[in-house]
Design a protein around this motif. Structure first.
Motif, PDB file in Angstrom:
ATOM      1  N   PRO A  42     -21.176 -45.413 -57.126  1.00  0.00           N
ATOM      2  CA  PRO A  42     -21.183 -46.567 -58.034  1.00  0.00           C
ATOM      3  C   PRO A  42     -21.069 -46.193 -59.503  1.00  0.00           C
ATOM      4  N   VAL A  43     -21.520 -44.991 -59.858  1.00  0.00           N
ATOM      5  CA  VAL A  43     -21.454 -44.564 -61.253  1.00  0.00           C
ATOM      6  C   VAL A  43     -20.025 -44.180 -61.640  1.00  0.00           C
ATOM      7  N   LYS A  44     -19.328 -43.507 -60.740  1.00  0.00           N
ATOM      8  CA  LYS A  44     -17.983 -43.028 -61.034  1.00  0.00           C
ATOM      9  C   LYS A  44     -16.888 -44.031 -60.686  1.00  0.00           C
ATOM     10  N   ASP A  45     -17.222 -45.095 -59.970  1.00  0.00           N
ATOM     11  CA  ASP A  45     -16.213 -46.074 -59.564  1.00  0.00           C
ATOM     12  C   ASP A  45     -15.363 -46.519 -60.751  1.00  0.00           C
ATOM     13  N   GLN A  46     -14.026 -46.518 -60.566  1.00  0.00           N
ATOM     14  CA  GLN A  46     -13.106 -46.893 -61.641  1.00  0.00           C
ATOM     15  C   GLN A  46     -12.210 -48.078 -61.274  1.00  0.00           C
ATOM     16  N   SER A  47     -12.630 -48.847 -60.286  1.00  0.00           N
ATOM     17  CA  SER A  47     -11.850 -50.030 -59.920  1.00  0.00           C
ATOM     18  C   SER A  47     -11.755 -51.015 -61.077  1.00  0.00           C
ATOM     19  N   TYR A  48     -12.742 -50.988 -61.984  1.00  0.00           N
ATOM     20  CA  TYR A  48     -12.723 -51.875 -63.154  1.00  0.00           C
ATOM     21  C   TYR A  48     -11.433 -51.673 -63.953  1.00  0.00           C
ATOM     22  N   PHE A  49     -10.994 -50.416 -64.082  1.00  0.00           N
ATOM     23  CA  PHE A  49      -9.812 -50.113 -64.886  1.00  0.00           C
ATOM     24  C   PHE A  49      -8.507 -50.398 -64.148  1.00  0.00           C
ATOM     25  N   LEU A  50      -8.585 -50.600 -62.844  1.00  0.00           N
ATOM     26  CA  LEU A  50      -7.387 -50.763 -62.026  1.00  0.00           C
ATOM     27  C   LEU A  50      -7.142 -52.212 -61.631  1.00  0.00           C
ATOM     28  N   CYS A  51      -7.966 -53.119 -62.150  1.00  0.00           N
ATOM     29  CA  CYS A  51      -8.001 -54.505 -61.669  1.00  0.00           C
ATOM     30  C   CYS A  51      -6.718 -55.284 -61.913  1.00  0.00           C
ATOM     31  N   ALA A  52      -5.889 -54.845 -62.861  1.00  0.00           N
ATOM     32  CA  ALA A  52      -4.678 -55.610 -63.192  1.00  0.00           C
ATOM     33  C   ALA A  52      -3.420 -55.022 -62.562  1.00  0.00           C
ATOM     34  N   LEU A  53      -3.554 -54.016 -61.699  1.00  0.00           N
ATOM     35  CA  LEU A  53      -2.376 -53.431 -61.068  1.00  0.00           C
ATOM     36  C   LEU A  53      -1.741 -54.416 -60.082  1.00  0.00           C
ATOM     37  N   THR A  54      -0.438 -54.338 -59.988  1.00  0.00           N
ATOM     38  CA  THR A  54       0.306 -55.219 -59.090  1.00  0.00           C
ATOM     39  C   THR A  54       0.450 -54.575 -57.717  1.00  0.00           C
ATOM     40  N   GLN A  55       0.886 -55.378 -56.746  1.00  0.00           N
ATOM     41  CA  GLN A  55       1.136 -54.842 -55.413  1.00  0.00           C
ATOM     42  C   GLN A  55       2.209 -53.749 -55.455  1.00  0.00           C
ATOM     43  N   LYS A  56       3.211 -53.921 -56.294  1.00  0.00           N
ATOM     44  CA  LYS A  56       4.259 -52.901 -56.414  1.00  0.00           C
ATOM     45  C   LYS A  56       3.672 -51.585 -56.892  1.00  0.00           C
ATOM     46  N   GLN A  57       2.795 -51.641 -57.879  1.00  0.00           N
ATOM     47  CA  GLN A  57       2.182 -50.422 -58.406  1.00  0.00           C
ATOM     48  C   GLN A  57       1.243 -49.794 -57.384  1.00  0.00           C
ATOM     49  N   LEU A  58       0.440 -50.622 -56.738  1.00  0.00           N
ATOM     50  CA  LEU A  58      -0.518 -50.105 -55.763  1.00  0.00           C
ATOM     51  C   LEU A  58       0.184 -49.489 -54.554  1.00  0.00           C
ATOM     52  N   SER A  59       1.375 -49.972 -54.252  1.00  0.00           N
ATOM     53  CA  SER A  59       2.102 -49.441 -53.092  1.00  0.00           C
ATOM     54  C   SER A  59       2.584 -48.015 -53.321  1.00  0.00           C
ATOM     55  N   LYS A  60       2.613 -47.590 -54.588  1.00  0.00           N
ATOM     56  CA  LYS A  60       3.124 -46.262 -54.908  1.00  0.00           C
ATOM     57  C   LYS A  60       2.030 -45.250 -55.267  1.00  0.00           C
ATOM     58  N   VAL A  61       0.781 -45.690 -55.331  1.00  0.00           N
ATOM     59  CA  VAL A  61      -0.290 -44.806 -55.785  1.00  0.00           C
ATOM     60  C   VAL A  61      -1.230 -44.461 -54.641  1.00  0.00           C
ATOM     61  N   ILE A  62      -1.812 -43.278 -54.681  1.00  0.00           N
ATOM     62  CA  ILE A  62      -2.879 -42.892 -53.754  1.00  0.00           C
ATOM     63  C   ILE A  62      -4.026 -42.302 -54.555  1.00  0.00           C
ATOM     64  N   PHE A  63      -5.231 -42.478 -54.045  1.00  0.00           N
ATOM     65  CA  PHE A  63      -6.447 -41.976 -54.694  1.00  0.00           C
ATOM     66  C   PHE A  63      -7.115 -40.966 -53.763  1.00  0.00           C
ATOM     67  N   PRO A  64      -6.731 -39.699 -53.817  1.00  0.00           N
ATOM     68  CA  PRO A  64      -7.213 -38.709 -52.840  1.00  0.00           C
ATOM     69  C   PRO A  64      -8.722 -38.476 -52.845  1.00  0.00           C
ATOM     70  N   ILE A  65      -9.387 -38.671 -53.997  1.00  0.00           N
ATOM     71  CA  ILE A  65     -10.828 -38.410 -54.042  1.00  0.00           C
ATOM     72  C   ILE A  65     -11.638 -39.703 -54.083  1.00  0.00           C
ATOM     73  N   GLY A  66     -10.962 -40.834 -53.902  1.00  0.00           N
ATOM     74  CA  GLY A  66     -11.628 -42.123 -54.052  1.00  0.00           C
ATOM     75  C   GLY A  66     -12.711 -42.407 -53.043  1.00  0.00           C
ATOM     76  N   MET A  67     -12.699 -41.727 -51.892  1.00  0.00           N
ATOM     77  CA  MET A  67     -13.705 -42.003 -50.868  1.00  0.00           C
ATOM     78  C   MET A  67     -14.918 -41.080 -50.965  1.00  0.00           C
ATOM     79  N   TYR A  68     -14.918 -40.192 -51.976  1.00  0.00           N
ATOM     80  CA  TYR A  68     -15.997 -39.207 -52.104  1.00  0.00           C
ATOM     81  C   TYR A  68     -16.997 -39.576 -53.190  1.00  0.00           C
TER      82      TYR A  68
END
Length: 301
Positions: A42-68
């Motif tokens: 919860p301290v490192k979560d950065q979804s706040y900064f990603l909230c305005a991304l579009t489906q097109k942008q999200l379809s091209k990105v991966i977050f390899p450490i996001g589940m850790y």
């Protein structure tokens, strides 16, 4: 980046702490949509900064450490003997290094002095060096720009900024009922949804009366704190009104408010706090200092 170069690759890997999941689009039953979730840390979560991304942008990105958790990432860094494995966590604007934040702002924006005004009385109780050095809700450091007589009656908080007149408004009654509404209700603009459309439970037609009031978990700034409140969309759904269950420490126009589905970690969308949040307050202050024509504010030293 995706628009300029990212389309040449299958995916762009980012070190953000966030998670993505695929879901079949209900409108087509075949095309996959991306759902954005908060990271387990919860301290490192950065979804706040990603909230305005579009489906097109999200379809091209991966977050390899996001589940850790961050501690798990450090364990992996040690296991792989990465050269930065012992590097301390960065806070705030990490690229500044040892440069103080005010010095950084001064080098780019310079100084533009103005009055510090008591929001309740209209008295001038200090002089600031520029609106950009102060944020709504600020307590620490405000005493440096206030006259000695005023500082004795603190603590003082920044409650608003008038860009047109270069005034920083402060109050030593920030926790009292005078500011209850300004700290718990506000209008949003530029509302966007990760899926591209509002969730079903807020949908209506394009008339104010038919948008539903819906509860969300909310983030008003980056960090682990989640608050609760309601959203009612208005007009075509790109604007709306939020009512928080509890008062917030500092609501400022231009600040993102991110919506999360209650009971889950899913980020649904976001909006920007409108300038209207200050407009009524600032008009009230101007009325205090004008009776047909502008009067001089009283200076309290």
């Amino acid at each position: 980046y995706i628009e300029k170069a990212g389309l040449d690759f299958d995916h762009v890997a980012s070190g953000h702490y966030a998670r993505l999941e695929d879901v079949v689009s209900p409108s087509t039953t075949t095309n996959l949509q991306k759902r954005l979730f908060r990271a387990p840390d919860p301290v490192k979560d950065q979804s706040y900064f990603l909230c305005a991304l579009t489906q097109k942008q999200l379809s091209k990105v991966i977050f390899p450490i996001g589940m850790y958790q961050k501690s798990e990432v450090r364990e992996l860094a040690n296991e792989f003997q990465l050269p930065n494995r012992n590097r301390p966590d960065s806070q705030g604007l990490c690229f500044l290094g040892k440069v103080k934040f005010d010095e950084f702002l001064a080098s780019y924006l310079g100084n533009r002095p103005g009055d510090v005004v008591d929001a309740m009385t209209g008295d001038i109780i200090g002089r600031h060096n520029g609106l950009w050095y102060h944020t709504v809700g600020q307590r620490k450091g405000i005493g440096k720009v206030m006259f000695p007589l005023a500082t004795a009656h603190g603590p003082w908080y920044v409650v608003a900024k008038d860009q047109g007149r270069d005034i920083v408004y402060v109050s030593n009654r920030y926790d009292e009922d005078d500011f209850a509404r300004a700290r718990s209700e506000f209008e949003l603009e530029d509302i966007r949804w990760i899926s591209g459309t509002p969730p079903l439970d807020v949908k209506g037609t394009e008339t104010d009366a038919e948008w539903s009031e819906v509860r969300f978990d909310l983030k008003i700034r980056h960090g682990p704190k989640i608050v609760q409140g309601t959203l009612v969309l208005s007009g075509d759904g790109s604007t709306g009104n939020v009512h928080l269950d509890n008062k917030d420490g500092g609501l400022a126009p231009g600040q993102y408010v991110v919506f999360y589905q209650i009971g889950t970690l899913e980020c649904l969308g976001a909006g920007v706090i409108s300038e209207k949040h200050w407009a009524k307050f600032l008009q009230t202050q101007q009325n205090k200092t004008s009776t047909g024509e502008e009067q001089e504010l009283e200076v309290k030293r």
